[in-house]
Design a protein around this motif. Sequence first.
Motif, PDB file in Angstrom:
ATOM      1  N   ASP A   1     -76.077 114.316  10.271  1.00 34.51           N
ATOM      2  CA  ASP A   1     -75.017 113.626  10.291  1.00 34.51           C
ATOM      3  C   ASP A   1     -73.743 113.968   9.804  1.00 34.51           C
ATOM      4  OD1 ASP A   1     -76.575 112.327  12.601  1.00 34.51           O
ATOM      5  OD2 ASP A   1     -77.089 110.170  11.545  1.00 34.51           O
TER       6      ASP A   1
ATOM      7  N   LYS B   1     -68.299 113.546  18.217  1.00 36.47           N
ATOM      8  CA  LYS B   1     -68.199 113.069  19.018  1.00 36.47           C
ATOM      9  C   LYS B   1     -67.136 111.637  18.626  1.00 36.47           C
ATOM     10  CE  LYS B   1     -68.970 114.651  23.957  1.00 36.47           C
ATOM     11  NZ  LYS B   1     -69.664 115.821  23.699  1.00 36.47           N
ATOM     12  N   ALA B   2     -68.387 111.122  18.179  1.00 37.69           N
ATOM     13  CA  ALA B   2     -67.554 110.050  16.967  1.00 37.69           C
ATOM     14  C   ALA B   2     -66.677 109.902  16.042  1.00 37.69           C
ATOM     15  CB  ALA B   2     -68.805 108.749  16.930  1.00 37.69           C
TER      16      ALA B   2
ATOM     17  N   GLU C   1     -65.680 118.035  25.071  1.00 31.92           N
ATOM     18  CA  GLU C   1     -66.038 117.946  26.095  1.00 31.92           C
ATOM     19  C   GLU C   1     -67.817 119.566  25.266  1.00 31.92           C
ATOM     20  OE1 GLU C   1     -65.362 119.029  29.639  1.00 31.92           O
ATOM     21  OE2 GLU C   1     -64.785 117.262  30.443  1.00 31.92           O
TER      22      GLU C   1
ATOM     23  N   GLU D   1     -72.458 117.188  19.848  1.00 33.78           N
ATOM     24  CA  GLU D   1     -73.305 116.172  19.593  1.00 33.78           C
ATOM     25  C   GLU D   1     -72.129 114.855  19.268  1.00 33.78           C
ATOM     26  OE1 GLU D   1     -76.425 115.977  18.757  1.00 33.78           O
ATOM     27  OE2 GLU D   1     -76.848 118.192  19.075  1.00 33.78           O
ATOM     28  N   GLN D   2     -73.020 113.936  19.598  1.00 28.02           N
ATOM     29  CA  GLN D   2     -72.354 112.132  19.821  1.00 28.02           C
ATOM     30  C   GLN D   2     -71.964 112.256  18.365  1.00 28.02           C
ATOM     31  OE1 GLN D   2     -72.121 110.907  23.112  1.00 28.02           O
ATOM     32  NE2 GLN D   2     -70.860 109.437  21.774  1.00 28.02           N
ATOM     33  N   SER D   3     -72.530 112.436  17.365  1.00 29.79           N
ATOM     34  CA  SER D   3     -71.959 112.529  15.869  1.00 29.79           C
ATOM     35  C   SER D   3     -70.864 113.023  16.548  1.00 29.79           C
ATOM     36  CB  SER D   3     -72.705 112.615  15.066  1.00 29.79           C
ATOM     37  OG  SER D   3     -74.317 112.048  14.664  1.00 29.79           O
TER      38      SER D   3
END
Length: 220
Positions: free
Chosen positions: A20, A75-76, A67, A71-73
């Motif tokens: 992460d 993007k966050a 886009e 991974e979501q991490s």
Amino acid sequence: LGLEEAMKRYPDAKNRIQKDSVLSLVGSKAAYEFRQHVTDAYNNGEFDQSQGDFNSWVDAQRNEFAEGLPEQSMKAAFFRGTDQWLQKFGEADLQRKIETATVERDTAVVDEFRLIVEDGTQAGWTPEEIATAIIQQSGENRKFRSMDGRAQNATLMSLVEEYAQKGRPDMVKAILNDKRGGVGPLIEVSGFTDKGIALIARAEDQQQQAENAQSFETRS
């Protein structure tokens, strides 16, 4: 750590915390690159600074960037690194548009005043009559063009400066000394008295220079 290099590294992370952390680095790096991209695109003409909708434009740019982050991490971290910055950028864009529109409005108002002077002169009006017509138009600008007192005074003074340079002390004095329907003469407004006196002197000096030049040509 470059963006591509970090994206290659994160699958090999030994545990979720480390993974992460690397993902977050990738997102932060992407945020930095996006901010650079937006700044360059905005300044290089890719965005219409006069008519463009900044929020719509930048949202499309940001979604396209996001886009590319799998991974979501990522993007966050990317959105965290761009949210507040974009808000401030958008506010600056809006302020610039307001300032540009104000300058354009005030320029058009002075142009309109100049037409009144020219038309009044052709019609044989006295400088005082022309000044009264200008002041009346200035009052209309307050109603229909959302011009406050400061903006009205500034546009009137711009016109005075122009006619001082043209050597028209009669016009300069008429505008500066008009009672403005009871509001009071422009020359008595705080901060304008010394400037007004100086503009009268400049107008008289310019007029004298023009008369001297004409007299010299006549003698020659």
